[in-house]
Design a protein around this motif. Sequence first.
Motif, PDB file in Angstrom:
ATOM      1  N   TYR A  70      -1.525   0.581   1.855  1.00 59.23           N
ATOM      2  CA  TYR A  70      -2.193   1.177   3.135  1.00 59.23           C
ATOM      3  C   TYR A  70      -2.764   2.397   3.052  1.00 59.23           C
ATOM      4  N   ASP A 110       2.225  -1.324  -1.862  1.00 61.20           N
ATOM      5  CA  ASP A 110       1.625  -0.711  -0.607  1.00 61.20           C
ATOM      6  C   ASP A 110       0.269  -0.347  -0.862  1.00 61.20           C
ATOM      7  N   LYS A 160       2.845  -3.223   8.712  1.00 56.41           N
ATOM      8  CA  LYS A 160       3.074  -3.939   7.281  1.00 56.41           C
ATOM      9  C   LYS A 160       3.644  -2.313   6.610  1.00 56.41           C
ATOM     10  N   HIS A 161       3.052  -1.505   6.647  1.00 54.11           N
ATOM     11  CA  HIS A 161       3.232  -0.242   5.925  1.00 54.11           C
ATOM     12  C   HIS A 161       4.488   0.339   6.074  1.00 54.11           C
ATOM     13  N   GLY A 221      -1.858  -3.303   9.959  1.00 49.12           N
ATOM     14  CA  GLY A 221      -1.858  -2.625   8.913  1.00 49.12           C
ATOM     15  C   GLY A 221      -0.700  -1.414   8.485  1.00 49.12           C
ATOM     16  N   ALA A 222      -0.536  -0.882   9.696  1.00 47.80           N
ATOM     17  CA  ALA A 222       0.614   0.224   9.749  1.00 47.80           C
ATOM     18  C   ALA A 222       1.997  -0.423   9.957  1.00 47.80           C
TER      19      ALA A 222
END
Length: 500
Positions: free
Chosen positions: A207, A205, A228-229, A225-226
Amino acid sequence: MKTIVLLLDSVNRHFLSTYGASGISTPNLDRLAERSVVFTNHWSGSLPCMPARRDMLTGRLGFLERNWGPIEPFDQTLPQMLRDNGIFSHISTDHYHYFKVGGENYCQQFDTWDFIRGQESDPWVSRVMKDEQPEGHLGKFVPQYALNRKEFRKEEDYSSPKTIKSAIRWLDSNHDASDFLLWVEAFDPHEPFDLPESYIEEYEDDYNGPSYYWPEYGQVNVPNGALKHIRKRYAALLTMTDRWVGKLFETMDRYAMWEDTMVIFTSDHGYMLGEHNFLAKNVMPAFNEIAHIPLMIHMPGDKYAGKRVDTLTQNIDLFPTLLEQFGLDVSRCRNRLHGKSLLPLIRGEVSSIRDCALYGYFGKNVNVTDGEYTYYRASYHDDNSPISLYTAMPTTIGHYYGMDHIIEPSRIEMGPFLKWTDFPVYKIPGNNVRMKDQTQSFHVNSEYIRQHLLFNIREDYSQNHPLHHEETEQRMIQLLRKALEEHDSPNEQYSRLGLV
């Protein structure tokens, strides 16, 4: 007969390699699948958490009658029937909803129970002055959990590992008993997705945004992006939980318990992680990510290991399955069951036990699948009427009915209103019912569930392409009408759904 039920909360089966996932590490659940019968067409019933548990412990669907609530005084539960027949039951759990108002009488059905503290907003760590939300924090921030998580200094301190350790201690003391039910229930991978950073690093990760470990319910409201995190945090939490499940299996190895013990693994429901642009559950239609759940059953001695059952099954089927496995007469149940034993399917004696699965949330869409199509039936009326809540225990998550959340208590009636029991219940008009954490009452339809939806889930499993096929819809409507009758639906549901 020895039986262990392993219930992990909010497992999206699309994250399990047994059901086709890749890149997510769950070696111990994989190991269980190799030794088990794997059910590929298994569905939840009443949603979400506590309604699903009531279904499993009573063998009956409850969401047509009421919402989130306790075990009713007229319910005949699995642990109660076992106790009446001399079979001991124990639950190890960190599911704190059992100990909130609205979750009464569940753990108390078992002979003994062990409650592990600290999950979500469990009022565990006591401090008058609570922390403020950090600047830039994404998602939910719960001050009580911010206190609780300060006690998680190492992996063994987190609640799910402590729950599994509790179950292991119980097996250390009782593994040589001849008959028991051990119910092991870990809250993870339910949100908040909080765990040691080492597990997140396994998923590479990268992020670097603000703190985000607890999604808000509804449409995706964070940058890509968040998102995916948070998906990686969920996968990592599933991996950590699997590691501790492996320690439970190692205990079974040590005592050679696989030879004489049934093991059932399942979940109460799934979880949305960006699919259809939604996060979590409850507010959106009950898509497959929520309602299509995992089920693995290990039979003693690895009998039938590797078999896959593709026909329809449902969470209410666990109750009669366990009764039959313990040698008890299902026909002696006081309440009329909706579930059917899975053992004839496992033994290959029958090819199916049901022609549909019925599932949903109280006061929202009522959903049915025949394994090929799913059909979501919305309320026929804009105001979601008529609908009534039936209960002898007027509580729900966090509060009582009849006080500050009931507008007109004079409209509440009491009498033997249910079709399947003469026990008197409260009949509470649906437009009086409001959940403590909701601003809308049940007579208001969510903007996301106002349409009937039909999908062919064999050709479009992701449910991206709603169908407009009159003949198929009419067939599913007739299937739904038949299912409502078989599940003792209150008459208002037929009118509410436009099925009169």
